[in-house]
Design a protein around this motif. Sequence first.
Motif, mmCIF file in Angstrom:
data_model
loop_
_atom_site.group_PDB
_atom_site.id
_atom_site.type_symbol
_atom_site.label_atom_id
_atom_site.label_comp_id
_atom_site.label_asym_id
_atom_site.label_seq_id
_atom_site.Cartn_x
_atom_site.Cartn_y
_atom_site.Cartn_z
ATOM 1 N N ARG A 73 0.816 -1.220 0.000
ATOM 2 C CA ARG A 73 0.000 0.000 0.000
ATOM 3 C C ARG A 73 0.851 1.272 0.000
ATOM 4 N NH1 ARG A 73 -3.851 0.327 4.295
ATOM 5 N NH2 ARG A 73 -4.760 1.902 2.956
ATOM 6 N N ILE A 74 2.142 1.121 -0.281
ATOM 7 C CA ILE A 74 3.049 2.270 -0.370
ATOM 8 C C ILE A 74 3.631 2.290 -1.775
ATOM 9 C CG2 ILE A 74 5.184 3.314 0.486
ATOM 10 C CD1 ILE A 74 4.650 1.797 3.158
ATOM 11 N N THR A 75 3.481 3.413 -2.460
ATOM 12 C CA THR A 75 4.046 3.534 -3.808
ATOM 13 C C THR A 75 5.299 4.399 -3.764
ATOM 14 O OG1 THR A 75 2.848 5.547 -4.423
ATOM 15 C CG2 THR A 75 1.720 3.415 -4.820
ATOM 16 N N LEU A 76 6.075 4.310 -4.835
ATOM 17 C CA LEU A 76 7.242 5.185 -4.939
ATOM 18 C C LEU A 76 6.808 6.646 -4.976
ATOM 19 C CD1 LEU A 76 9.696 3.332 -7.348
ATOM 20 C CD2 LEU A 76 9.561 3.284 -4.853
ATOM 21 N N LEU A 77 5.650 6.921 -5.567
ATOM 22 C CA LEU A 77 5.151 8.296 -5.574
ATOM 23 C C LEU A 77 4.892 8.789 -4.154
ATOM 24 C CD1 LEU A 77 4.308 10.789 -7.172
ATOM 25 C CD2 LEU A 77 1.989 9.840 -7.268
ATOM 26 N N ASP A 78 4.346 7.943 -3.293
ATOM 27 C CA ASP A 78 4.125 8.331 -1.897
ATOM 28 C C ASP A 78 5.434 8.806 -1.267
ATOM 29 O OD1 ASP A 78 1.417 7.480 -2.003
ATOM 30 O OD2 ASP A 78 1.941 5.462 -1.295
ATOM 31 N N ILE A 79 6.492 8.048 -1.491
ATOM 32 C CA ILE A 79 7.787 8.367 -0.885
ATOM 33 C C ILE A 79 8.379 9.630 -1.499
ATOM 34 C CG2 ILE A 79 10.148 7.542 -0.509
ATOM 35 C CD1 ILE A 79 8.902 4.661 -0.434
ATOM 36 N N VAL A 80 8.336 9.742 -2.828
ATOM 37 C CA VAL A 80 8.882 10.929 -3.489
ATOM 38 C C VAL A 80 8.155 12.191 -3.007
ATOM 39 C CG1 VAL A 80 9.114 12.122 -5.714
ATOM 40 C CG2 VAL A 80 9.799 9.729 -5.502
ATOM 41 N N ARG A 162 14.110 -4.444 16.347
ATOM 42 C CA ARG A 162 13.774 -4.446 17.773
ATOM 43 C C ARG A 162 12.323 -4.866 17.954
ATOM 44 N NH1 ARG A 162 16.097 1.535 19.302
ATOM 45 N NH2 ARG A 162 18.283 0.957 19.447
ATOM 46 N N PRO A 163 12.102 -6.070 18.481
ATOM 47 C CA PRO A 163 10.719 -6.475 18.749
ATOM 48 C C PRO A 163 10.111 -5.566 19.813
ATOM 49 C CG PRO A 163 12.226 -8.343 18.908
ATOM 50 C CD PRO A 163 13.060 -7.101 18.803
ATOM 51 N N GLN A 164 8.864 -5.213 19.641
ATOM 52 C CA GLN A 164 8.172 -4.368 20.609
ATOM 53 C C GLN A 164 7.454 -5.272 21.591
ATOM 54 O OE1 GLN A 164 8.523 -0.797 20.494
ATOM 55 N NE2 GLN A 164 10.151 -1.696 19.268
ATOM 56 N N LYS A 165 7.556 -4.953 22.873
ATOM 57 C CA LYS A 165 6.993 -5.809 23.918
ATOM 58 C C LYS A 165 5.495 -5.657 24.080
ATOM 59 C CE LYS A 165 11.195 -6.169 26.452
ATOM 60 N NZ LYS A 165 12.344 -5.686 26.372
ATOM 61 N N SER A 166 4.989 -4.471 23.870
ATOM 62 C CA SER A 166 3.574 -4.207 24.101
ATOM 63 C C SER A 166 2.745 -4.714 22.929
ATOM 64 C CB SER A 166 3.335 -2.710 24.283
ATOM 65 O OG SER A 166 1.962 -2.439 24.286
ATOM 66 N N SER A 167 1.670 -5.395 23.222
ATOM 67 C CA SER A 167 0.784 -5.866 22.151
ATOM 68 C C SER A 167 -0.135 -4.759 21.668
ATOM 69 C CB SER A 167 -0.039 -7.055 22.624
ATOM 70 O OG SER A 167 -0.861 -6.659 23.698
ATOM 71 N N SER A 168 -0.078 -3.604 22.339
ATOM 72 C CA SER A 168 -0.961 -2.505 21.943
ATOM 73 C C SER A 168 -0.361 -1.646 20.836
ATOM 74 C CB SER A 168 -1.283 -1.621 23.145
ATOM 75 O OG SER A 168 -0.104 -0.980 23.605
ATOM 76 N N THR A 169 0.887 -1.927 20.445
ATOM 77 C CA THR A 169 1.487 -1.119 19.384
ATOM 78 C C THR A 169 0.878 -1.480 18.047
ATOM 79 O OG1 THR A 169 3.305 -2.678 19.167
ATOM 80 C CG2 THR A 169 3.689 -0.736 20.558
ATOM 81 N N LYS A 170 0.805 -0.508 17.217
ATOM 82 C CA LYS A 170 0.154 -0.648 15.910
ATOM 83 C C LYS A 170 1.046 -1.423 14.941
ATOM 84 C CE LYS A 170 -1.373 2.299 12.185
ATOM 85 N NZ LYS A 170 -1.415 3.647 11.725
ATOM 86 N N GLN A 171 0.456 -2.314 14.167
ATOM 87 C CA GLN A 171 1.168 -3.026 13.122
ATOM 88 C C GLN A 171 0.683 -2.509 11.784
ATOM 89 O OE1 GLN A 171 1.298 -7.264 13.345
ATOM 90 N NE2 GLN A 171 0.954 -7.248 15.537
ATOM 91 N N PRO A 172 1.533 -2.581 10.757
ATOM 92 C CA PRO A 172 1.070 -2.172 9.430
ATOM 93 C C PRO A 172 -0.143 -2.991 9.011
ATOM 94 C CG PRO A 172 3.449 -2.478 9.442
ATOM 95 C CD PRO A 172 2.931 -2.965 10.762
ATOM 96 N N GLU A 173 -1.061 -2.341 8.339
ATOM 97 C CA GLU A 173 -2.250 -3.014 7.838
ATOM 98 C C GLU A 173 -1.859 -4.064 6.815
ATOM 99 O OE1 GLU A 173 -4.511 0.136 6.115
ATOM 100 O OE2 GLU A 173 -4.154 1.412 7.835
ATOM 101 N N ASN A 174 -2.617 -5.125 6.765
ATOM 102 C CA ASN A 174 -2.449 -6.116 5.710
ATOM 103 C C ASN A 174 -1.111 -6.819 5.748
ATOM 104 O OD1 ASN A 174 -4.325 -7.077 4.009
ATOM 105 N ND2 ASN A 174 -4.053 -5.515 2.433
ATOM 106 N N THR A 175 -0.559 -7.065 6.928
ATOM 107 C CA THR A 175 0.731 -7.750 6.973
ATOM 108 C C THR A 175 0.479 -9.235 6.861
ATOM 109 O OG1 THR A 175 0.648 -7.587 9.356
ATOM 110 C CG2 THR A 175 2.114 -6.057 8.210
ATOM 111 N N GLN A 176 0.546 -9.717 5.651
ATOM 112 C CA GLN A 176 0.403 -11.144 5.444
ATOM 113 C C GLN A 176 1.806 -11.722 5.550
ATOM 114 O OE1 GLN A 176 -1.383 -10.700 1.677
ATOM 115 N NE2 GLN A 176 -3.446 -10.574 2.483
#
Length: 181
Positions: A73-80, A162-176
């Motif tokens: 869900r990230i394009t090169l245009l988004d980054i540019v 670095r793994p995050q310890k808290s399960s409340s941290t947000k993960q990227p959407e659609n991480t298959q």
Amino acid sequence: MKLGEGVEAAIHCAATLASVVPNSTMPAAALAESFGLSPSYLLKHLNMMAAARILESVPGPAGGYRLARAAERITLLDIVLAIEGREPAFRCGEIRRNGPVKLDASAYVKPCGINAAMLKAERAYRAALAETRLSDIVADYQAEGDPRSIAASCAFVARHQRPQKSSSTKQPENTQERTRR
């Protein structure tokens, strides 16, 4: 058209972060080391991508950066656009009106042909960048990269994520399935 060096750094960092395991981060210092960049220089660009919601900045001693959404869900245009801004590369200053013979505005009713041609090229360039996803870049690297480079990249990420310890941290959407870079 010449893009700033920050665009290259930003795309490489985003591609590296695409391989960080879910719910983990990578420190800016490690990303800077990975590409031989000044940490302060790179931090400015990482923060621009975080402001554009491409990356997420996680504070704290185990914090760092991670993708804010799936690489698909990230394009090169988004980054540019995050690094260079939304303004077109060519900005017409209407210098055709600056010559020694001053004509009134009615002589310039038709838009400048140079400006029109440059904006047409900009639209094509942006359309091509919008078609290329970060996940495409990572997949191409995996398929066509030198195995030594891939192994070195994977080992670097494994050492510095670095793994995050808290399960409340947000993960990227659609991480298959996350690809390793």
